[in-house]
Design a protein around this motif. Structure first.
Motif, PDB file in Angstrom:
ATOM      1  N   ARG A  14       0.855  -1.191   0.000  1.00 38.84           N
ATOM      2  CA  ARG A  14       0.000   0.000   0.000  1.00 38.84           C
ATOM      3  C   ARG A  14       0.891   1.241   0.000  1.00 38.84           C
ATOM      4  NH1 ARG A  14      -1.991   0.608   6.335  1.00 38.84           N
ATOM      5  NH2 ARG A  14      -0.060  -0.170   7.275  1.00 38.84           N
ATOM      6  N   TYR A  15       0.365   2.299  -0.534  1.00 39.78           N
ATOM      7  CA  TYR A  15       1.088   3.566  -0.503  1.00 39.78           C
ATOM      8  C   TYR A  15       0.728   4.311   0.775  1.00 39.78           C
ATOM      9  CZ  TYR A  15       2.576   8.309  -1.507  1.00 39.78           C
ATOM     10  OH  TYR A  15       3.168   9.535  -1.434  1.00 39.78           O
ATOM     11  N   GLN A  16       1.738   4.842   1.467  1.00 38.87           N
ATOM     12  CA  GLN A  16       1.512   5.608   2.686  1.00 38.87           C
ATOM     13  C   GLN A  16       2.034   7.037   2.485  1.00 38.87           C
ATOM     14  OE1 GLN A  16       1.252   3.811   6.452  1.00 38.87           O
ATOM     15  NE2 GLN A  16       2.510   2.041   5.887  1.00 38.87           N
ATOM     16  N   ALA A  17       1.143   7.982   2.638  1.00 43.53           N
ATOM     17  CA  ALA A  17       1.488   9.390   2.431  1.00 43.53           C
ATOM     18  C   ALA A  17       2.112   9.981   3.695  1.00 43.53           C
ATOM     19  CB  ALA A  17       0.250  10.181   2.035  1.00 43.53           C
ATOM     20  N   THR A  18       2.814  11.096   3.521  1.00 43.76           N
ATOM     21  CA  THR A  18       3.515  11.759   4.618  1.00 43.76           C
ATOM     22  C   THR A  18       3.132  13.228   4.666  1.00 43.76           C
ATOM     23  OG1 THR A  18       5.418  10.282   4.431  1.00 43.76           O
ATOM     24  CG2 THR A  18       5.793  12.386   5.520  1.00 43.76           C
ATOM     25  N   TYR A  51       9.580  15.237  10.757  1.00 47.31           N
ATOM     26  CA  TYR A  51      10.093  14.525  11.927  1.00 47.31           C
ATOM     27  C   TYR A  51       9.805  13.037  11.803  1.00 47.31           C
ATOM     28  CZ  TYR A  51       9.946  12.423  16.570  1.00 47.31           C
ATOM     29  OH  TYR A  51      10.098  11.566  17.633  1.00 47.31           O
ATOM     30  N   ASP A  52       8.541  12.686  11.743  1.00 50.31           N
ATOM     31  CA  ASP A  52       8.121  11.295  11.663  1.00 50.31           C
ATOM     32  C   ASP A  52       7.205  11.167  10.459  1.00 50.31           C
ATOM     33  OD1 ASP A  52       7.054   8.762  11.974  1.00 50.31           O
ATOM     34  OD2 ASP A  52       6.605   8.987  14.103  1.00 50.31           O
ATOM     35  N   CYS A  53       7.546  10.266   9.543  1.00 50.21           N
ATOM     36  CA  CYS A  53       6.683  10.077   8.371  1.00 50.21           C
ATOM     37  C   CYS A  53       5.271   9.647   8.770  1.00 50.21           C
ATOM     38  CB  CYS A  53       7.296   9.050   7.425  1.00 50.21           C
ATOM     39  SG  CYS A  53       8.617   9.726   6.396  1.00 50.21           S
ATOM     40  N   LEU A 110      15.328  11.399  -3.848  1.00 52.47           N
ATOM     41  CA  LEU A 110      15.244  12.423  -2.810  1.00 52.47           C
ATOM     42  C   LEU A 110      14.911  13.792  -3.397  1.00 52.47           C
ATOM     43  CD1 LEU A 110      18.239  11.265  -0.613  1.00 52.47           C
ATOM     44  CD2 LEU A 110      15.848  11.372   0.120  1.00 52.47           C
ATOM     45  N   HIS A 111      15.453  14.074  -4.563  1.00 55.28           N
ATOM     46  CA  HIS A 111      15.143  15.355  -5.201  1.00 55.28           C
ATOM     47  C   HIS A 111      13.666  15.442  -5.553  1.00 55.28           C
ATOM     48  CE1 HIS A 111      15.812  19.003  -7.507  1.00 55.28           C
ATOM     49  NE2 HIS A 111      15.161  18.452  -8.520  1.00 55.28           N
ATOM     50  N   GLU A 148       9.214  14.678   0.861  1.00 58.89           N
ATOM     51  CA  GLU A 148       8.534  14.169   2.052  1.00 58.89           C
ATOM     52  C   GLU A 148       9.389  13.201   2.855  1.00 58.89           C
ATOM     53  OE1 GLU A 148       7.123  11.415  -1.339  1.00 58.89           O
ATOM     54  OE2 GLU A 148       7.670  13.520  -1.054  1.00 58.89           O
ATOM     55  N   HIS A 149      10.516  12.783   2.311  1.00 53.93           N
ATOM     56  CA  HIS A 149      11.397  11.891   3.059  1.00 53.93           C
ATOM     57  C   HIS A 149      12.506  12.645   3.773  1.00 53.93           C
ATOM     58  CE1 HIS A 149       9.811   8.801  -0.009  1.00 53.93           C
ATOM     59  NE2 HIS A 149       9.074   8.780   1.093  1.00 53.93           N
ATOM     60  N   GLY A 150      12.410  13.957   3.756  1.00 57.24           N
ATOM     61  CA  GLY A 150      13.228  14.768   4.630  1.00 57.24           C
ATOM     62  C   GLY A 150      14.613  15.080   4.097  1.00 57.24           C
TER      63      GLY A 150
END
Length: 738
Positions: free
Chosen positions: A66-70, A318-320, A409-410, A414-416
């Motif tokens: 499943r896809y989890q959004a942040t 901070y936390d996804c 990452l670019h 959302e992954h910080g």
């Protein structure tokens, strides 16, 4: 790009404790999960190869993908929509905007973006704008004057529901000749505010269900936001700027938040009688100079009222916040070591690293390998290759090469960010978290930190040397009591980021007679702090000096978590030389060199470590990290900084080129002769010395050293030298004082 990702809620566990794995996939179907023990993660040409062993774990198996959004970006959320469902109101704050080119950034308000309902002050085209909507119709009042970035402004908006009179105030706190950034506007509006939902600061409600609840994220500082339940005069607005509430306004003020309170906390304190405290989401930067900072005090703990600003960013994470897909309780008897969750789905794969330590107070070996998890947190998810531009090429003296993680990452903020990056508004990243997927920090990635560190675990297993694995997190929490069970503690290749607790633990361990092996370079360099209550978040201020990717603003050198001065440890009264005898000397990322023995290597105190190695042998003129054992980042002795007077430099590397640069904190004025061809300070010193109570320290002083261990199937002089040292250091016979 990566379509399969995951992370875990803990990075260091002991048998009996549980890990929760959170996974997100952009592909439908199932993913496979299995626990693996990692001996070596280096699958690069010439490296030891990827060496992993599947663990028979009950969690292994297939799971529904499943896809989890942040939720990305920081803001303050006050979960009392009824209290802020106002007909008439005044909302005001002092702001320091930093990214005016981004459209529609909400400063504060109760606004539902999907419904177009409620009220808010926002930024648009560099102007302050009041917007009111009832769900069917919206009206706006703009200042008509563009602000300047990084200047303080007072913004306020009032609305009288009975008359429709609307006033917008935008005033710079510092006026410059010829500037036109001040504007006070009035308008009669016909629309009245509808339901806007929660009151947010630095964002507005997205109106969507699910994890992404905030939109319109603000970039910049906000100080002293306030909400009043009626339209105030300009004079009354002014009286609320000082974070105190006049008696005659006490019943009218719905909330006034003082961000100078509880600096390390995650609560925005409302100082009104209503106590509408807010939740601070995604770790915006605290201990920031406020609108009233006058330079009279540069330490926020001495004058917190001058540090009442929070710097919000649209890319803070901070936390996804992903949900758990699988959990594993580490069985009793599980061997301490380096482990991962390996995720696979079609052509996609991803590793989630974690470590199993022995039970508290019950070591299973004489040697402990200390994993530099704090340094992992600083580097993880760095955007250096893609977003550093010419700075990255200047640092490495080579053209930038992109890999899949760089591109991902670019494209996925959302992954910080890492502590080597800048936020979208150009400000440096002061906080880093482990509660998100780790890019560049796992098997089959580059040879920086994680995989370079597995050169050590691979060598230890090859040589049959028993060892436990412990982490920075463990040492920070338990101090010297964690270490004193071991005859010897060995670092990994780059223990750069250290808390006060960690530095003191190593010093105390050495004073108690513990043996210490420093296997890296540029160690014990930056002072950091771990949050006193939140798991997995670290703070660092790049203050004063050092080889830096960004520079903290003057007056913002002190960390919000602890109040400690950030920056280099050598500027904080405890240099690396006091821990391992050497300190950061130079860096270069193209070629490594070799060591040559010195006359001191024949001293009986140290000659034993060179058994089987000729007097004139080049030690480590080979290796998978830049081709040699002395390179990447290297250290040298400095008695003035704390190298013990009896320390022996038993080998040294001095043959470096123009691409290896002397570190800037070592010289007082810039000049051209700061490279390996011209500067005698560009050197790598291998050091040995005895410590009280029968202990000793051995320092390789090079990040590249471990990359030479596996050369020629582990039969080489670097491997031989280290084996001599390790076996002597775990021997119970005390070292005699010189």
């Amino acid at each position: 790009m990566r379509r399969l990702l995951g992370y875990t809620d803990e990075i260091s566990v002991q048998p009996g404790q549980t890990l929760n794995f959170k996974v997100s996939s952009e592909d439908e179907g199932q993913f496979h999960l299995q626990i693996v023990h990692i001996r070596s993660g280096d699958d690069s040409p010439g490296g030891p190869g990827l060496k992993q062993r599947i663990i028979d774990a009950d969690v292994n198996g297939d799971y529904t993908a499943r896809y989890q959004a942040t939720q990305i970006g920081s803001f303050v959320s006050i979960d009392r929509p009824d209290a802020f469902a106002l007909e008439s109101f005044t909302i005001q704050a002092l702001i320091w905007p930093t990214l005016l080119s981004k459209d529609e950034q909400t400063v504060m308000g109760a606004w539902d973006g999907a419904a177009g309902s409620g009220y808010r002050i926002m930024m648009r085209d560099g102007e302050a704008v009041l917007q009111i909507g009832d769900g069917e119709k919206t009206e706006s009042l703009a200042s008509g004057a563009a602000m300047h970035e990084r200047r303080w402004y007072f913004v306020s908006a009032s609305f009288d529901a009975q008359t429709g009179k609307t006033v917008l105030v935008q005033e710079p706190l510092t006026r410059y000749a010829g500037e036109h950034d001040k504007a006070n506007q009035e308008l009669t509006m016909t629309v009245k505010p509808g339901t806007g939902g929660r009151f947010l600061i630095a964002a507005h409600n997205s109106g969507n269900d699910g994890p992404v609840v905030a939109d319109g994220l603000f970039n910049g500082k906000i100080d002293t936001p306030c909400v009043v339940n009626r339209a105030l005069s300009r004079a009354s607005m002014e009286r609320l700027k000082e974070r105190s509430i006049p008696r005659d306004l006490a019943t009218d003020v719905v909330a006034l938040w003082d961000f100078s309170k509880d600096m390390a906390g995650i609560t925005a304190h409302d100082v009104s009688a209503n106590r509408h405290h807010g939740a601070i989401v995604n770790m915006p930067t605290r201990a920031m100079k406020g609108w009233n900072h006058d330079g009279s005090e540069m330490v926020w703990t001495h004058k917190p009222e001058h540090y009442g600003a929070i710097h919000f960013h649209d890319d803070d994470v901070y936390d996804c916040g992903w949900e758990t897909d699988a959990s594993w309780t580490v069985p009793e008897g599980t061997k301490s070591g380096t482990y991962c969750v390996e995720l696979t789905q079609g052509d996609q794969w991803f590793y989630i690293p974690f470590y199993v330590r022995p039970p508290t107070g019950k070591p299973t070996a004489k040697l402990a390998l200390l994993i530099a998890t704090c340094s992992y947190y600083a580097y993880v998810n760095n955007h250096m290759a893609y977003d550093w531009g010419t700075l990255g090429e200047h640092s490495g003296n080579t053209f930038t090469m992109f890999d899949m993680e760089d591109m991902h990452l670019h494209m996925h903020p959302e992954h910080g960010l890492s502590m080597y990056d800048n936020h979208s508004d150009g400000s440096g990243v002061a906080y880093a978290s482990r509660l998100r997927p780790f890019m560049h920090m796992g098997p089959r990635a580059n040879l920086w930190q994680y995989n370079a560190d597995t050169h050590i675990t691979d060598w230890l297993e090859e040589k049959g040397i028993d060892f436990d694995v412990i982490t920075d997190d463990d040492m920070h929490a338990e101090g010297v009591s964690l270490l004193e069970h071991y005859d010897c503690v060995m670092t990994t290749t780059h223990p750069e980021y250290y808390t006060t607790e960690m530095m003191h633990a190593l010093l105390n361990y050495q004073q108690k007679g513990g043996r210490f092996i420093y296997m890296g370079g540029n160690g014990f360099y930056w002072r950091v702090a771990l949050h006193p209550s939140l798991p997995g978040v670290m703070e660092m201020r790049r203050a004063e000096d050092g080889m830096r990717s960004w520079i903290a603003e003057g007056g913002e050198y002190y960390m919000s978590f602890t109040g400690e001065l950030g920056g280099l440890w050598r500027r904080n009264g405890l240099s690396p030389e006091a821990i391992c005898g050497t300190g950061f000397a130079a860096q270069g990322f193209n070629h490594a060199s070799h060591y040559l023995r010195t006359d001191a290597s024949e001293d009986p105190r140290a000659s034993w470590m060179f058994e089987g190695i000729g007097r004139d042998e080049k030690i480590g003129d080979f290796g998978t990290v830049l081709g040699g054992a002395a390179g990447s980042e290297i250290d040298s002795i400095d008695h003035e900084e704390g190298t013990p007077p009896h320390a022996l430099v038993v080998a040294e590397a001095t043959e470096f080129g123009v691409d290896v640069h002397w570190v800037k904190e070592e010289f007082n004025h810039s000049h051209s002769a700061v490279n390996g061809e011209n500067c005698p300070h560009v050197r790598c010193d291998m050091v040995f010395y005895e410590t009280p109570n029968g202990g000793a320290v051995f320092s390789t002083s090079s990040i590249a050293f471990a990359g030479s261990l596996a050369h020629n199937t582990y039969d080489n002089n670097v491997s031989r030298l280290l084996e001599n040292v390790v076996r002597r250091f775990v021997d119970e016979e005390p070292f005699e004082a010189p």
